[in-house]
Design a protein around this motif. Structure first.
Motif, PDB file in Angstrom:
ATOM      1  N   LEU A 108     -27.932 -51.051  41.058  1.00  0.00           N
ATOM      2  CA  LEU A 108     -29.118 -51.463  40.315  1.00  0.00           C
ATOM      3  C   LEU A 108     -29.786 -50.214  39.744  1.00  0.00           C
ATOM      4  CD1 LEU A 108     -30.480 -54.054  42.887  1.00  0.00           C
ATOM      5  CD2 LEU A 108     -29.571 -54.579  40.628  1.00  0.00           C
ATOM      6  N   PRO A 109     -29.225 -49.633  38.707  1.00  0.00           N
ATOM      7  CA  PRO A 109     -29.746 -48.359  38.210  1.00  0.00           C
ATOM      8  C   PRO A 109     -31.205 -48.397  37.788  1.00  0.00           C
ATOM      9  CG  PRO A 109     -28.229 -49.363  36.631  1.00  0.00           C
ATOM     10  CD  PRO A 109     -28.098 -50.132  37.911  1.00  0.00           C
ATOM     11  N   LYS A 110     -31.696 -49.548  37.296  1.00  0.00           N
ATOM     12  CA  LYS A 110     -33.088 -49.601  36.862  1.00  0.00           C
ATOM     13  C   LYS A 110     -34.056 -49.634  38.047  1.00  0.00           C
ATOM     14  CE  LYS A 110     -32.318 -51.779  32.352  1.00  0.00           C
ATOM     15  NZ  LYS A 110     -32.657 -52.915  31.462  1.00  0.00           N
ATOM     16  N   SER A 111     -33.589 -50.090  39.199  1.00  0.00           N
ATOM     17  CA  SER A 111     -34.488 -50.211  40.350  1.00  0.00           C
ATOM     18  C   SER A 111     -34.980 -48.863  40.841  1.00  0.00           C
ATOM     19  CB  SER A 111     -33.796 -50.964  41.492  1.00  0.00           C
ATOM     20  OG  SER A 111     -32.733 -50.186  42.043  1.00  0.00           O
ATOM     21  N   GLU A 136     -41.437 -56.281  34.684  1.00  0.00           N
ATOM     22  CA  GLU A 136     -40.686 -57.532  34.539  1.00  0.00           C
ATOM     23  C   GLU A 136     -39.231 -57.253  34.181  1.00  0.00           C
ATOM     24  OE1 GLU A 136     -42.720 -59.916  31.682  1.00  0.00           O
ATOM     25  OE2 GLU A 136     -44.510 -60.196  32.928  1.00  0.00           O
ATOM     26  N   GLU A 137     -39.010 -56.244  33.373  1.00  0.00           N
ATOM     27  CA  GLU A 137     -37.643 -55.870  32.992  1.00  0.00           C
ATOM     28  C   GLU A 137     -36.842 -55.418  34.222  1.00  0.00           C
ATOM     29  OE1 GLU A 137     -35.553 -52.315  30.379  1.00  0.00           O
ATOM     30  OE2 GLU A 137     -37.440 -53.176  29.645  1.00  0.00           O
ATOM     31  N   ILE A 138     -37.482 -54.614  35.065  1.00  0.00           N
ATOM     32  CA  ILE A 138     -36.813 -54.143  36.281  1.00  0.00           C
ATOM     33  C   ILE A 138     -36.545 -55.316  37.222  1.00  0.00           C
ATOM     34  CG2 ILE A 138     -37.069 -52.691  38.334  1.00  0.00           C
ATOM     35  CD1 ILE A 138     -38.752 -50.768  36.598  1.00  0.00           C
ATOM     36  N   GLN A 323     -31.225 -45.200  31.929  1.00  0.00           N
ATOM     37  CA  GLN A 323     -32.268 -44.824  32.876  1.00  0.00           C
ATOM     38  C   GLN A 323     -33.241 -43.830  32.251  1.00  0.00           C
ATOM     39  OE1 GLN A 323     -29.426 -43.620  35.933  1.00  0.00           O
ATOM     40  NE2 GLN A 323     -30.351 -45.072  37.353  1.00  0.00           N
ATOM     41  N   ILE A 324     -32.713 -42.879  31.498  1.00  0.00           N
ATOM     42  CA  ILE A 324     -33.576 -41.907  30.838  1.00  0.00           C
ATOM     43  C   ILE A 324     -34.479 -42.609  29.823  1.00  0.00           C
ATOM     44  CG2 ILE A 324     -33.608 -39.941  29.241  1.00  0.00           C
ATOM     45  CD1 ILE A 324     -31.087 -38.924  30.671  1.00  0.00           C
ATOM     46  N   ASP A 325     -33.924 -43.591  29.109  1.00  0.00           N
ATOM     47  CA  ASP A 325     -34.730 -44.348  28.150  1.00  0.00           C
ATOM     48  C   ASP A 325     -35.864 -45.087  28.853  1.00  0.00           C
ATOM     49  OD1 ASP A 325     -35.231 -45.838  25.543  1.00  0.00           O
ATOM     50  OD2 ASP A 325     -34.701 -47.512  26.868  1.00  0.00           O
ATOM     51  N   LEU A 326     -35.548 -45.732  29.982  1.00  0.00           N
ATOM     52  CA  LEU A 326     -36.578 -46.467  30.717  1.00  0.00           C
ATOM     53  C   LEU A 326     -37.612 -45.504  31.294  1.00  0.00           C
ATOM     54  CD1 LEU A 326     -37.709 -49.098  31.778  1.00  0.00           C
ATOM     55  CD2 LEU A 326     -36.080 -48.991  33.687  1.00  0.00           C
ATOM     56  N   LEU A 327     -37.157 -44.361  31.797  1.00  0.00           N
ATOM     57  CA  LEU A 327     -38.088 -43.360  32.322  1.00  0.00           C
ATOM     58  C   LEU A 327     -39.042 -42.886  31.224  1.00  0.00           C
ATOM     59  CD1 LEU A 327     -39.128 -41.416  34.490  1.00  0.00           C
ATOM     60  CD2 LEU A 327     -37.253 -39.866  33.886  1.00  0.00           C
ATOM     61  N   ASN A 328     -38.515 -42.636  30.048  1.00  0.00           N
ATOM     62  CA  ASN A 328     -39.367 -42.203  28.936  1.00  0.00           C
ATOM     63  C   ASN A 328     -40.391 -43.268  28.578  1.00  0.00           C
ATOM     64  OD1 ASN A 328     -38.121 -39.705  28.669  1.00  0.00           O
ATOM     65  ND2 ASN A 328     -36.620 -40.448  27.183  1.00  0.00           N
ATOM     66  N   ARG A 329     -39.970 -44.537  28.597  1.00  0.00           N
ATOM     67  CA  ARG A 329     -40.900 -45.619  28.273  1.00  0.00           C
ATOM     68  C   ARG A 329     -41.971 -45.769  29.347  1.00  0.00           C
ATOM     69  NH1 ARG A 329     -38.159 -50.801  27.791  1.00  0.00           N
ATOM     70  NH2 ARG A 329     -36.212 -49.931  28.602  1.00  0.00           N
ATOM     71  N   ILE A 330     -41.595 -45.542  30.597  1.00  0.00           N
ATOM     72  CA  ILE A 330     -42.576 -45.575  31.686  1.00  0.00           C
ATOM     73  C   ILE A 330     -43.611 -44.481  31.504  1.00  0.00           C
ATOM     74  CG2 ILE A 330     -42.850 -45.035  34.157  1.00  0.00           C
ATOM     75  CD1 ILE A 330     -40.319 -46.676  34.683  1.00  0.00           C
ATOM     76  N   GLN A 331     -43.156 -43.282  31.199  1.00  0.00           N
ATOM     77  CA  GLN A 331     -44.083 -42.164  31.069  1.00  0.00           C
ATOM     78  C   GLN A 331     -44.963 -42.271  29.832  1.00  0.00           C
ATOM     79  OE1 GLN A 331     -41.227 -38.912  31.392  1.00  0.00           O
ATOM     80  NE2 GLN A 331     -41.632 -38.708  33.587  1.00  0.00           N
ATOM     81  N   GLN A 332     -44.554 -43.090  28.866  1.00  0.00           N
ATOM     82  CA  GLN A 332     -45.361 -43.293  27.666  1.00  0.00           C
ATOM     83  C   GLN A 332     -46.463 -44.335  27.855  1.00  0.00           C
ATOM     84  OE1 GLN A 332     -42.418 -44.268  24.705  1.00  0.00           O
ATOM     85  NE2 GLN A 332     -41.529 -42.214  24.724  1.00  0.00           N
ATOM     86  N   VAL A 333     -46.400 -45.096  28.955  1.00  0.00           N
ATOM     87  CA  VAL A 333     -47.433 -46.102  29.221  1.00  0.00           C
ATOM     88  C   VAL A 333     -48.760 -45.413  29.490  1.00  0.00           C
ATOM     89  CG1 VAL A 333     -48.200 -47.925  30.798  1.00  0.00           C
ATOM     90  CG2 VAL A 333     -45.798 -47.833  30.071  1.00  0.00           C
ATOM     91  N   GLN A 334     -49.793 -45.804  28.766  1.00  0.00           N
ATOM     92  CA  GLN A 334     -51.119 -45.187  28.924  1.00  0.00           C
ATOM     93  C   GLN A 334     -52.103 -46.162  29.563  1.00  0.00           C
ATOM     94  OE1 GLN A 334     -51.658 -41.960  28.290  1.00  0.00           O
ATOM     95  NE2 GLN A 334     -49.495 -41.810  27.688  1.00  0.00           N
TER      96      GLN A 334
END
Length: 334
Positions: A108-111, A136-138, A323-334
């Motif tokens: 489960l790489p996204k987990s 929700e995506e995770i 995973q890098i894409d999801l990490l970047n999107r997480i860090q962009q959440v304000q």
């Protein structure tokens, strides 16, 4: 035809009797067994907020299902170690558990994003991620790939390093044997920081520290306190290297066995549990810090930037493009 009259008081009594009979039909009979029994396991002890929230869930489920579902809660790894209970959800020896980064072992790489070093800035950021579209995506990923259905999430206290010597910079970790969960990213990260990470079940940590089989470990204040690690560790380094959340997951097979109305009961009770646990968490985090301080632990400020940079290099090397894409999107959440 003969007309029969009835006074208003008598009519009202008849009405109450009818209502009572109807309600009685919905209640389980005295001594009647529930239709479903769910086994809920976790690693924390009986004083921990996770256990109190689990009991709240059991109470809500029983009440909302009119006794048709009974939830039995097993703390302290009574159903087995975390990886064993995850397997148990698939084979039917357990039904619900609290878990987090260990889900990575189920392909489960996204987990792993729910516990990636330095991915989450603070509690507000965590709530927006875990409780928003990315969360929700995770959750959907966990359900689709492994068959575990996330029904709630719990904010976790930041993970901090403990040892019997102060450590302020990653350079001071060289050669340190450090217990970590059985999560490859944690092994990779702490190796990059200079330590010698050793995966080990949480229940074995105290004895291993006591016997100096390992030199340190990393966990939130609550687990440091509950496991009595302050008795065998002098210093707590405020690395705050992981700000994460855990999932309460249920076997999707068992969830889908329930009638639709009882699935709704699970969902509603889980929402109550999540809110209840968060209230406990906010209070407990402050109390646990003070408790450890009173027990003689010394808190050490560290060079977080140095830890962050070394950890980020390890994360980038370990993650694939998704995973890098999801990490970047997480860090962009304000």
């Amino acid at each position: 035809m003969i007309a029969v009259s009835m006074n208003p008081k008598c009519c009202f009594q008849v009405f109450l009797l009818a209502v009572a009979l109807q309600l009685g039909a919905c209640q389980p009979k005295q001594g009647e067994k529930p239709e479903f029994v769910l086994r809920f396991g976790h690693l924390a002890n009986r004083d921990h907020g996770w256990h109190q929230a689990s009991l709240k869930f059991a109470e809500e489920v029983k009440k909302r299902s009119n006794g048709r579902i009974e939830v039995k809660v097993y703390p302290n790894e009574q159903l087995g170690k975390e990886m064993d209970v995850l397997t148990g959800l698939l084979v039917g020896s357990a039904d619900i558990m609290i878990t987090g980064e260990s889900l990575q072992s189920w392909s489960l790489p996204k987990s792993i994003l729910c516990a990636t070093p330095f991915a989450i800035r603070d509690s507000d950021h965590l709530k927006k991620v875990a409780g928003g579209p990315l969360g929700e995506e995770i959750e959907q990923h966990i359900l689709d790939v492994a068959g575990f259905r996330p029904i709630a999430w719990f904010e976790r206290g930041a993970r901090n390093l403990t040892a019997n010597r102060p450590i302020r910079h990653p350079d001071e970790l060289q050669g340190m044997i450090l217990r970590v969960p059985a999560v490859s990213l944690y092994v990779d990260t702490w190796s990059a920081l200079g330590a010698k990470p050793t995966p080990m079940a949480f229940s074995e940590v105290f004895t291993a520290l006591q016997q100096s089989t390992i030199h340190g470990q990393e966990n939130p204040f609550a687990l440091i306190k509950d496991a009595g690690l302050y008795e065998v560790q002098k210093y707590c380094m405020l690395t705050e290297h992981v700000k994460s959340w855990a999932y309460v997951v249920m076997s999707n097979k068992k969830y889908e066995m329930l009638p639709a109305d009882l699935q709704q009961v699970i969902d509603e009770a889980a929402a109550v549990m999540q809110e209840y646990e968060h209230e406990l968490f906010l209070v407990q985090e402050k109390e646990d810090y003070q408790f450890l301080l009173d027990k003689g632990m010394e808190f050490i400020e560290v060079d977080k930037q140095a830890f962050r940079e070394a950890a980020n290099r390890a994360v980038m090397e370990a993650f694939d493009a998704d995973q890098i894409d999801l990490l970047n999107r997480i860090q962009q959440v304000q």
